[in-house]
Design a protein around this motif. Structure first.
Motif, short mmCIF file in Angstrom:
data_model
loop_
_atom_site.label_atom_id
_atom_site.label_comp_id
_atom_site.label_asym_id
_atom_site.label_seq_id
_atom_site.Cartn_x
_atom_site.Cartn_y
_atom_site.Cartn_z
N VAL A 176 0.81 -1.20 0.00
CA VAL A 176 0.00 0.00 0.00
C VAL A 176 0.86 1.27 0.00
CG1 VAL A 176 -1.72 1.30 1.30
CG2 VAL A 176 -1.92 -1.18 1.10
N LEU A 177 1.95 1.27 0.78
CA LEU A 177 2.81 2.46 0.86
C LEU A 177 4.18 2.14 0.30
CD1 LEU A 177 1.97 3.90 4.41
CD2 LEU A 177 1.09 4.63 2.18
N ASP A 178 4.87 3.19 -0.17
CA ASP A 178 6.21 3.02 -0.73
C ASP A 178 7.20 2.65 0.37
OD1 ASP A 178 5.27 3.70 -3.23
OD2 ASP A 178 5.72 5.84 -2.97
N GLU A 179 8.32 2.09 -0.05
CA GLU A 179 9.38 1.76 0.89
C GLU A 179 9.96 3.02 1.51
OE1 GLU A 179 12.39 -0.80 -0.61
OE2 GLU A 179 10.99 -2.22 -1.53
N LYS A 180 10.39 2.89 2.77
CA LYS A 180 11.08 4.00 3.44
C LYS A 180 12.01 3.41 4.49
CE LYS A 180 8.82 6.60 6.28
NZ LYS A 180 7.84 7.50 6.92
N ASP A 181 13.01 4.18 4.87
CA ASP A 181 14.02 3.71 5.81
C ASP A 181 13.50 3.81 7.24
OD1 ASP A 181 16.33 2.81 6.94
OD2 ASP A 181 17.42 4.70 6.74
N GLN A 182 12.48 3.00 7.52
CA GLN A 182 11.85 3.02 8.83
C GLN A 182 10.87 1.86 8.90
OE1 GLN A 182 8.47 5.49 9.16
NE2 GLN A 182 7.94 3.93 10.66
N ALA A 183 10.70 1.30 10.08
CA ALA A 183 9.76 0.19 10.24
C ALA A 183 8.45 0.67 10.85
CB ALA A 183 10.38 -0.89 11.14
N TRP A 184 7.37 0.09 10.37
CA TRP A 184 6.08 0.24 11.04
C TRP A 184 5.88 -0.96 11.95
CZ3 TRP A 184 4.29 4.85 10.95
CH2 TRP A 184 4.41 5.66 9.82
N ASN A 185 5.53 -0.69 13.21
CA ASN A 185 5.41 -1.77 14.19
C ASN A 185 3.99 -2.24 14.44
OD1 ASN A 185 8.22 -1.85 14.77
ND2 ASN A 185 8.00 -0.03 16.06
N ASP A 186 3.00 -1.42 14.11
CA ASP A 186 1.62 -1.83 14.36
C ASP A 186 0.67 -1.02 13.49
OD1 ASP A 186 -0.44 -3.31 15.42
OD2 ASP A 186 -0.45 -2.32 17.38
N ILE A 187 -0.52 -1.60 13.28
CA ILE A 187 -1.60 -0.97 12.52
C ILE A 187 -2.91 -1.36 13.17
CG2 ILE A 187 -1.75 -2.91 10.91
CD1 ILE A 187 -2.35 -0.79 8.69
N PHE A 188 -3.88 -0.45 13.16
CA PHE A 188 -5.16 -0.74 13.80
C PHE A 188 -6.26 0.03 13.07
CE2 PHE A 188 -8.52 -0.78 16.97
CZ PHE A 188 -8.40 -2.04 17.53
N PHE A 189 -7.43 -0.64 12.92
CA PHE A 189 -8.56 -0.03 12.23
C PHE A 189 -9.82 -0.10 13.09
CE2 PHE A 189 -6.02 -0.36 8.44
CZ PHE A 189 -6.52 0.64 7.59
N VAL A 190 -10.63 0.97 12.98
CA VAL A 190 -12.01 0.97 13.45
C VAL A 190 -12.83 1.48 12.27
CG1 VAL A 190 -13.70 1.94 15.04
CG2 VAL A 190 -11.40 1.37 15.87
N GLY A 191 -13.52 0.60 11.60
CA GLY A 191 -14.22 0.98 10.39
C GLY A 191 -13.25 1.48 9.32
N GLN A 192 -13.51 2.66 8.80
CA GLN A 192 -12.65 3.25 7.77
C GLN A 192 -11.48 4.04 8.35
OE1 GLN A 192 -13.20 2.95 4.14
NE2 GLN A 192 -14.21 1.24 5.17
N ASN A 193 -11.46 4.19 9.64
CA ASN A 193 -10.39 4.93 10.31
C ASN A 193 -9.27 3.97 10.72
OD1 ASN A 193 -11.72 7.68 10.63
ND2 ASN A 193 -13.24 6.34 11.56
#
Length: 339
Positions: A176-193
């Motif tokens: 979904v997102l381009d590569e970058k020099d950083q890690a994402w550690n978590d993701i969370f959704f409530v509906g569309q948010n």
């Protein structure tokens, strides 16, 4: 007559000597025959490997409903319990790399992700797991978290800015997102948010189901390890060195809570009644619904295990990390150890 007796005695001595001298040859011959022609039948051992062992580390645990639990961890190990954690069985895994996180849509369908960009899925309750292909980076591919949502949707995040999505129960994935020099550690959704948290205190937010993401100002530079929202407006993020951030406007802005510990906090959840976060050295922090009255303490005075995840079941908390454990009314029971 005397000569005859002497001859007889001499013959007896000769026979005895011949018999004695040939005995070692007979023994050696028997041993050689046994070595080459006698095949020992192997004995089948009656001892089985225990599903949970002291050497196991479990980085992720999920409770899809009822009394069902799945956990995944070191060297690709996956275990399942159908009785709320009282008993467990090992499920055959097609990978040996560490699995960092596991999520489930229901009692039959689940996905686990981990090192080297690996993902495995099941649609039969874990009787069979199969590896699936994901978009890969030429730099690094470790996936750190996966979360499942209705209609076969799941999101996975990890190194080099990886944000991956599936809409078919983990069969196919897109970046979904381009590569970058950083890690994402978590993701969370409530509906569309939705919300992303990662290294260096970075936060991003979406209001259109993840089609577009916008950076959000963060009050900290410490890496954020986990994020959870109890509704579309109220959320908490936690991270290294005891960081706790609180939002009451859907993640548009964040405020840092007063520091309570220097231990790393690795996971936060809303359990339906309170906020609960766990981390290193058995640390737990808790707060009420408004997240303004935080308290910190050890999960158990007898345990300093590091914890990567906590989930709530009907009666207990189940903790992953250095081991699997069940917390029932503040009594901690480490699983896989002799009672």
């Amino acid at each position: 007559m005397l000569n005859a007796i002497r001859k007889l005695g001499t013959g007896a001595r000769v026979a005895t000597s011949v018999t004695t001298s040939s005995l070692p040859l007979l023994i050696i011959g028997g041993l050689l025959y046994a070595a080459f022609f006698v095949k020992a039948e192997p004995e089948i051992g009656t001892l089985k490997a225990r599903p949970l062992e002291r050497r196991d580390a479990f980085y992720g645990v999920v409770a899809p409903g009822g009394s069902i639990l799945w956990a995944a961890g070191s060297y690709g190990k996956i275990v399942r319990s159908d009785d709320g954690g009282k008993s467990w069985e090992v499920q055959a895994s097609p990978v040996v790399a560490h699995l960092q996180s596991i999520a489930a849509w229901d009692a039959r369908r689940a996905v686990a992700v981990g090192n080297r960009g690996l993902a495995v899925v099941t649609d039969d309750g874990g009787k069979t797991w199969k590896e699936v292909k994901l978009p890969r980076s030429e730099v690094a591919n470790k996936l750190l978290q996966v979360r499942a949502y209705p209609d076969g949707v799941a999101w996975a995040v990890g190194e080099v800015g990886a944000v991956l999505k599936t809409t078919d129960f983990g069969t196919t994935w897109t970046r979904v997102l381009d590569e970058k020099d950083q890690a994402w550690n978590d993701i969370f959704f409530v509906g569309q948010n939705g919300w992303l948290v990662g290294e260096f205190g970075q936060i991003q937010r979406t209001t259109d189901g993840g089609q577009s993401w916008s950076p959000v100002s963060s009050p900290v530079k410490n890496s954020l390890m986990s994020v959870h929202f109890r509704d579309a407006r109220h959320g908490v993020a936690v991270g290294l060195a005891g960081t706790v951030l609180v939002s009451a406007d859907g993640g548009a802005s964040w405020q840092e809570a007063p520091p309570l510990t220097r231990e790393h906090l690795n996971c936060v959840i809303w359990d339906g009644a309170q906020w609960v976060a766990v981390g290193d050295k058995g640390m737990r922090v808790q707060a009420g619904a408004e997240a303004n009255d935080w308290k910190a303490g050890r999960i158990s005075d007898k345990d300093l295990s590091w914890r990567t995840q906590v989930v709530r079941t009907a009666d207990d908390f189940v903790l992953a990390g250095a081991n699997l454990a069940v917390l029932h009314k503040d009594e901690l029971r480490i699983l896989g150890r002799d009672e």
